[in-house]
Motif scaffolding. Structure first.
Motif, PDB file in Angstrom:
ATOM      1  N   UNK A  39       0.833  -1.203   0.000  1.00  0.00           N
ATOM      2  CA  UNK A  39       0.000   0.000   0.000  1.00  0.00           C
ATOM      3  C   UNK A  39       0.870   1.256   0.000  1.00  0.00           C
ATOM      4  N   UNK A  40       1.997   1.192   0.716  1.00  0.00           N
ATOM      5  CA  UNK A  40       2.919   2.329   0.720  1.00  0.00           C
ATOM      6  C   UNK A  40       3.570   2.486  -0.648  1.00  0.00           C
ATOM      7  N   UNK A  41       3.879   1.362  -1.285  1.00  0.00           N
ATOM      8  CA  UNK A  41       4.443   1.405  -2.635  1.00  0.00           C
ATOM      9  C   UNK A  41       3.395   1.911  -3.628  1.00  0.00           C
ATOM     10  N   UNK A  42       2.135   1.479  -3.423  1.00  0.00           N
ATOM     11  CA  UNK A  42       1.053   1.953  -4.281  1.00  0.00           C
ATOM     12  C   UNK A  42       0.877   3.461  -4.130  1.00  0.00           C
ATOM     13  N   UNK A  43       0.953   3.934  -2.891  1.00  0.00           N
ATOM     14  CA  UNK A  43       0.827   5.370  -2.659  1.00  0.00           C
ATOM     15  C   UNK A  43       2.020   6.112  -3.264  1.00  0.00           C
ATOM     16  N   UNK A  44       3.205   5.479  -3.214  1.00  0.00           N
ATOM     17  CA  UNK A  44       4.382   6.084  -3.838  1.00  0.00           C
ATOM     18  C   UNK A  44       4.198   6.147  -5.355  1.00  0.00           C
ATOM     19  N   UNK A  45       3.612   5.091  -5.928  1.00  0.00           N
ATOM     20  CA  UNK A  45       3.320   5.101  -7.359  1.00  0.00           C
ATOM     21  C   UNK A  45       2.323   6.192  -7.714  1.00  0.00           C
ATOM     22  N   UNK A  99      -4.177  -1.927  -8.902  1.00  0.00           N
ATOM     23  CA  UNK A  99      -5.205  -2.960  -8.734  1.00  0.00           C
ATOM     24  C   UNK A  99      -4.654  -4.344  -9.034  1.00  0.00           C
ATOM     25  N   UNK A 100      -3.891  -4.456 -10.103  1.00  0.00           N
ATOM     26  CA  UNK A 100      -3.300  -5.750 -10.466  1.00  0.00           C
ATOM     27  C   UNK A 100      -2.354  -6.234  -9.375  1.00  0.00           C
ATOM     28  N   UNK A 101      -1.511  -5.345  -8.860  1.00  0.00           N
ATOM     29  CA  UNK A 101      -0.581  -5.722  -7.797  1.00  0.00           C
ATOM     30  C   UNK A 101      -1.297  -6.147  -6.529  1.00  0.00           C
ATOM     31  N   UNK A 186      -7.921  -0.135  -2.265  1.00  0.00           N
ATOM     32  CA  UNK A 186      -8.795   1.007  -1.994  1.00  0.00           C
ATOM     33  C   UNK A 186      -8.227   2.287  -2.608  1.00  0.00           C
ATOM     34  N   UNK A 187      -6.903   2.426  -2.534  1.00  0.00           N
ATOM     35  CA  UNK A 187      -6.262   3.606  -3.133  1.00  0.00           C
ATOM     36  C   UNK A 187      -6.549   3.646  -4.636  1.00  0.00           C
TER      37      UNK A 187
END
Length: 301
Positions: A39-45, A99-101, A186-187
């Motif tokens: 989730x932190x990586x997703x937010x970084x993306x 979403x895929x990740x 959710x992000x």
């Protein structure tokens, strides 16, 4: 505040926001690596897409400030719209990738070792920084589609930081590591509506539809109610970019308007009416005697 001063202020806001987002991006990437948080990586993306979007928005404001020319008679204000288009497409790409990740991690039989403490610390830092950037961009968000795109991106980052904080707290107190993947999903879900709203506004401008807050029928009524006006037809309202509506119309007037030389006064009154009541600064009217209007193409009625 003049249009040029407004653009200069927008550039300054964007420069500061870019500095904030770039700093938080580096912190989140390092934090994601240390904590193994998706989730932190997703937010970084998401932050990376927003940084790109903010840079595009900055370039758009610079291009939009260029003066009109014989080739670009309205100037380059529509560059802001193209900047918003790029921002919206970037948001959609990030939403799909995240979403895929998230789905892959939720379906995996191997449970990741998520370190909730560094994940929580980094997310809190991101929350504070995004809140500061949001307050910085908010004053300009209501006047420019380009700045609204930048504002929505930072708003999404703030919500993303809150989501990561909640996931980190859940993992810290319950050990439910899947909360990390759920938070990243959710992000991604939160990104889609923002991208849709931004792209919808872009399509409205590029298709030259009347601005959403413009009542064309009401404008017609105002013009018809002006002394000396008999009728109005061939009305067109569109926007060069958000906050820059353009209006044209053919106005049939009484014969004495021409015979008494009051055409200039009438034009001033009509343009003043649109500027005061409908916030239309660029308006063009063609004044016509009744006999000329009778020869107009039926499609213009």
């Amino acid at each position: 505040m003049s249009h040029n001063h407004g653009q200069a202020a927008n550039r300054n806001r964007l420069l500061i926001a870019i500095g904030i987002v770039a700093t938080v991006l580096v912190v989140e990437v390092v934090g994601a690596w240390l904590s193994d948080s998706l989730s932190l990586l997703a937010d970084a993306g998401h932050m990376l897409s927003d940084l790109t979007g903010l840079i595009v928005a900055l370039m758009a404001t610079i291009v939009a400030a260029r003066p009109p020319s014989d080739r670009q008679t309205f100037g380059y204000q529509r560059a802001e719209v193209f900047g918003a288009l790029i921002n919206g497409l970037i948001l959609l790409v990030v939403a799909v990738s995240v979403s895929v990740g998230a789905v892959n991690r939720l379906l995996s039989t191997v449970e990741p070792e998520v370190q909730s403490t560094p994940m929580l610390v980094v997310a809190v830092i991101g929350l504070v920084a995004n809140a500061a950037a949001l307050l910085l961009l908010r004053p300009a968000a209501g006047h420019s589609i380009n700045m609204r795109g930048a504002y929505l991106e930072v708003l999404g980052d703030l919500v993303g930081s809150v989501t990561v904080i909640v996931a980190a707290v859940v993992i810290l107190f319950t050990g439910f590591v899947s909360a990390d993947a759920i938070a990243s999903l959710l992000i991604a879900v939160l990104i889609v509506p923002r991208a849709f709203v931004l792209l919808r506004d872009v399509v409205r401008v590029l298709s030259e539809a009347a601005p959403a807050d413009t009542d064309v029928a009401e404008i017609r009524d105002h013009i018809r109610g002006t002394k000396g006006v008999v009728a109005v037809h061939d009305v067109h309202v569109w926007a060069i970019t958000s906050g820059a509506p353009v209006f044209t119309a053919h106005v049939v007037v009484e014969p004495e308007i021409f015979s008494s030389g009051k055409t200039g006064e009438l034009l001033d009154e009509l343009s003043g009416c649109l500027s005061k009541h409908f916030d239309v600064e660029h308006s063009t009217f063609q004044l016509e005697p009744a006999e000329h209007a009778a020869h107009e193409d039926e499609l213009h009625q």
